[in-house]
Design an enzyme around this catalytic site. Structure first.
Site, PDB file in Angstrom:
ATOM      1  N   ALA A  67      42.425  36.830  36.022  1.00  0.00           N
ATOM      2  CA  ALA A  67      40.987  36.634  36.985  1.00  0.00           C
ATOM      3  C   ALA A  67      41.775  36.011  38.345  1.00  0.00           C
ATOM      4  CB  ALA A  67      40.332  35.506  36.281  1.00  0.00           C
ATOM      5  N   GLY A 110      42.923  37.415  32.196  1.00  0.00           N
ATOM      6  CA  GLY A 110      41.788  38.310  31.970  1.00  0.00           C
ATOM      7  C   GLY A 110      42.240  39.610  31.870  1.00  0.00           C
TER       8      GLY A 110
HETATM    9  N1  DAK Z   1      44.705  35.970  41.244  1.00  0.00           N
HETATM   10  C1  DAK Z   1      44.745  36.048  42.506  1.00  0.00           C
HETATM   11  N2  DAK Z   1      45.929  36.483  42.921  1.00  0.00           N
HETATM   12  C2  DAK Z   1      47.057  36.931  42.275  1.00  0.00           C
HETATM   13  C3  DAK Z   1      46.989  36.982  40.873  1.00  0.00           C
HETATM   14  C4  DAK Z   1      45.871  36.449  40.339  1.00  0.00           C
HETATM   15  N3  DAK Z   1      45.592  36.454  39.080  1.00  0.00           N
HETATM   16  N4  DAK Z   1      48.072  37.606  40.647  1.00  0.00           N
HETATM   17  C5  DAK Z   1      48.738  37.889  41.606  1.00  0.00           C
HETATM   18  N5  DAK Z   1      47.946  37.548  42.641  1.00  0.00           N
HETATM   19  C6  DAK Z   1      48.458  37.836  44.111  1.00  0.00           C
HETATM   20  C7  DAK Z   1      49.669  37.123  44.526  1.00  0.00           C
HETATM   21  O1  DAK Z   1      49.312  35.789  45.101  1.00  0.00           O
HETATM   22  C8  DAK Z   1      50.237  37.879  45.589  1.00  0.00           C
HETATM   23  O2  DAK Z   1      49.407  37.692  46.835  1.00  0.00           O
HETATM   24  P1  DAK Z   1      50.147  37.468  48.136  1.00  0.00           P
HETATM   25  O3  DAK Z   1      50.836  36.182  47.992  1.00  0.00           O
HETATM   26  O4  DAK Z   1      50.871  38.770  48.406  1.00  0.00           O
HETATM   27  O5  DAK Z   1      48.900  37.252  49.251  1.00  0.00           O
HETATM   28  C9  DAK Z   1      50.102  39.370  45.292  1.00  0.00           C
HETATM   29  O6  DAK Z   1      49.145  39.294  44.125  1.00  0.00           O
HETATM   30  C10 DAK Z   1      51.390  39.936  44.498  1.00  0.00           C
HETATM   31  O7  DAK Z   1      51.698  39.012  43.568  1.00  0.00           O
HETATM   32  P2  DAK Z   1      53.299  38.030  43.478  1.00  0.00           P
HETATM   33  O8  DAK Z   1      53.834  38.131  44.865  1.00  0.00           O
HETATM   34  O9  DAK Z   1      53.124  36.834  42.857  1.00  0.00           O
HETATM   35  O10 DAK Z   1      54.211  39.388  42.643  1.00  0.00           O
HETATM   36  P3  DAK Z   1      55.314  38.950  41.630  1.00  0.00           P
HETATM   37  O11 DAK Z   1      55.781  40.564  41.211  1.00  0.00           O
HETATM   38  O12 DAK Z   1      55.975  38.010  42.046  1.00  0.00           O
HETATM   39  O13 DAK Z   1      54.492  38.396  40.430  1.00  0.00           O
HETATM   40  C11 DAK Z   1      52.765  38.072  38.813  1.00  0.00           C
HETATM   41  C12 DAK Z   1      53.630  38.832  39.550  1.00  0.00           C
HETATM   42  C13 DAK Z   1      51.753  38.917  37.622  1.00  0.00           C
HETATM   43  C14 DAK Z   1      54.029  37.513  37.621  1.00  0.00           C
HETATM   44  C15 DAK Z   1      52.363  36.722  39.489  1.00  0.00           C
HETATM   45  O14 DAK Z   1      51.744  37.198  40.367  1.00  0.00           O
HETATM   46  C16 DAK Z   1      51.673  36.019  38.628  1.00  0.00           C
HETATM   47  O15 DAK Z   1      52.034  35.084  37.804  1.00  0.00           O
HETATM   48  N6  DAK Z   1      50.158  36.063  38.742  1.00  0.00           N
HETATM   49  C17 DAK Z   1      49.252  35.135  38.006  1.00  0.00           C
HETATM   50  C18 DAK Z   1      49.325  35.650  36.680  1.00  0.00           C
HETATM   51  C19 DAK Z   1      48.099  34.406  35.845  1.00  0.00           C
HETATM   52  O16 DAK Z   1      48.361  33.412  35.838  1.00  0.00           O
HETATM   53  N7  DAK Z   1      47.081  35.212  35.252  1.00  0.00           N
HETATM   54  C20 DAK Z   1      46.181  34.441  34.592  1.00  0.00           C
HETATM   55  C21 DAK Z   1      45.114  33.839  35.645  1.00  0.00           C
HETATM   56  S1  DAK Z   1      43.780  32.878  34.720  1.00  0.00           S
HETATM   57  C22 DAK Z   1      36.753  33.767  32.130  1.00  0.00           C
HETATM   58  C23 DAK Z   1      37.122  35.496  32.366  1.00  0.00           C
HETATM   59  C24 DAK Z   1      38.645  35.605  32.742  1.00  0.00           C
HETATM   60  C25 DAK Z   1      39.345  34.467  32.914  1.00  0.00           C
HETATM   61  C26 DAK Z   1      38.642  33.168  32.458  1.00  0.00           C
HETATM   62  C27 DAK Z   1      37.488  32.974  32.385  1.00  0.00           C
HETATM   63  N8  DAK Z   1      35.381  33.998  31.743  1.00  0.00           N
HETATM   64  C28 DAK Z   1      34.444  35.052  31.504  1.00  0.00           C
HETATM   65  C29 DAK Z   1      34.748  32.346  32.172  1.00  0.00           C
HETATM   66  C30 DAK Z   1      40.790  34.601  33.048  1.00  0.00           C
HETATM   67  C31 DAK Z   1      41.600  33.805  33.646  1.00  0.00           C
HETATM   68  C32 DAK Z   1      42.818  34.208  34.251  1.00  0.00           C
HETATM   69  O17 DAK Z   1      43.117  35.329  33.984  1.00  0.00           O
END
Ligand code: DAK
Length: 259
Positions: A67, A110
């Site tokens: 997300a 997500g």
């Molecule tokens: N959200 C927003 N931006 C994101 C993102 C995310 N989840 N993942 C990556 N990006 C963005 C980064 O901020 C970066 O943007 P800029 O800085 O260039 O502006 C760009 O994408 C490239 O990412 P990185 O520079 O970080 O790339 P790397 O290769 O260094 O790292 C990575 C890739 C995937 C390991 C890293 O980006 C990362 O850790 N991302 C976050 C992963 C994460 O924590 N995902 C879980 C998010 S919480 C619900 C439905 C769904 C959900 C909840 C409730 N309901 C129905 C209520 C879900 C929740 C989640 O998913």
């Protein structure tokens, strides 16, 4: 219909459509509009008799990295409750036609949960699956604690949900999370093949068979999902959620205080 964050291909093979998530710079982070577009495209394709199976994919680097944390970071529990994303996710879950995920690169949070809403999953050798919400002070909210546990068992699910460790495509295959692992040049083609194998069967038999398998998978699932949803909302009342998501946005390590 025209969409901003997805591309819809109506005939990638006879009777097979494909939805491609298309926010590549943000690793296909699932903002609310993107999820709404997936929902609308699925409703449209599900109602179209010329389509019998649907492939969902991202790009080689990312299926979806979760997300959109930047969109979620400042939200309170009440904001999240009011946004009610579950109506969208529940509509996706109710798609009658087979959904085949073609996954390469990151399928996180997500993104992994969206993959698990699909019926079959083909991955490239570079795919990585994970539920890293714990790193940003929250927990899975779209069924991850329930569907992942059913698919891979308690030990691995606990490890992924509590430590945030990503698993490789090979490990996901061995654990029973996905159907196939193929070289990156082939994952899309292989997913379309799998969709075609459904598309040449009786669409009514396919619909009822899918519904029946899901009945088995979904038994007792709803109660678990409601439990997960309450806990997910509750975390948006914590300082740790604010800190965890702010830390991601500011590209620094989070300092959790347990408040
Ligand atoms: N959200 C927003 N931006 C994101 C993102 C995310 N989840 N993942 C990556 N990006 C963005 C980064 O901020 C970066 O943007 P800029 O800085 O260039 O502006 C760009 O994408 C490239 O990412 P990185 O520079 O970080 O790339 P790397 O290769 O260094 O790292 C990575 C890739 C995937 C390991 C890293 O980006 C990362 O850790 N991302 C976050 C992963 C994460 O924590 N995902 C879980 C998010 S919480 C619900 C439905 C769904 C959900 C909840 C409730 N309901 C129905 C209520 C879900 C929740 C989640 O998913």
């Amino acid at each position: 219909m025209s969409y901003e964050f997805i591309l819809v291909y109506r005939e990638v093979a006879p009777y097979v459509a494909m939805i491609q998530l298309n926010r590549p710079k943000e690793l296909n982070a699932l903002n609310l509009q993107l999820m709404g577009e997936i929902r609308d495209a699925l409703l449209d394709l599900d109602a179209d008799d010329s389509i019998r199976a649907i492939v969902i994919t991202g790009n080689d680097r990312a299926f979806a990295a979760g997300a959109d944390i930047k969109q979620m970071a400042g939200k309170t529990a009440i904001d999240m409750l009011k946004i009610d994303q579950f109506t969208t996710w529940d509509t996706i879950r109710k798609t009658k036609k087979p959904l085949i995920a073609a996954v390469s690169g990151f399928a996180l949070g997500g993104g992994c949960e969206l993959v698990m809403h699909c019926d079959m999953i083909v991955a490239s050798e570079t795919a990585q699956f994970g539920q890293p919400e714990i790193n940003i002070g929250v927990m899975p909210g779209a069924g991850g604690t329930q569907r992942l546990t059913k698919a891979v068992g308690k030990a691995l699910a606990m490890e992924m949900v509590l430590t945030g460790r990503f698993i490789s495509a090979e490990e996901a295959k061995a654990a029973g999370l996905i159907n196939k692992v193929v070289p990156v040049e082939l994952y899309l083609e292989e997913a379309v093949k799998m969709a075609s194998a459904c598309a040449n069967k009786s669409p009514i038999a396919i619909q009822l068979a899918k519904e029946s398998v899901l009945k088995s998978f979904d038994s007792h699932l709803q109660e678990g999902l409601y439990f997960e949803r309450k806990n997910f909302y509750l975390l948006f009342a914590t300082e740790d959620q604010k800190e965890g998501m702010a830390a991601f946005v500011e590209k620094r390590a989070a300092d959790f205080k347990g408040k």
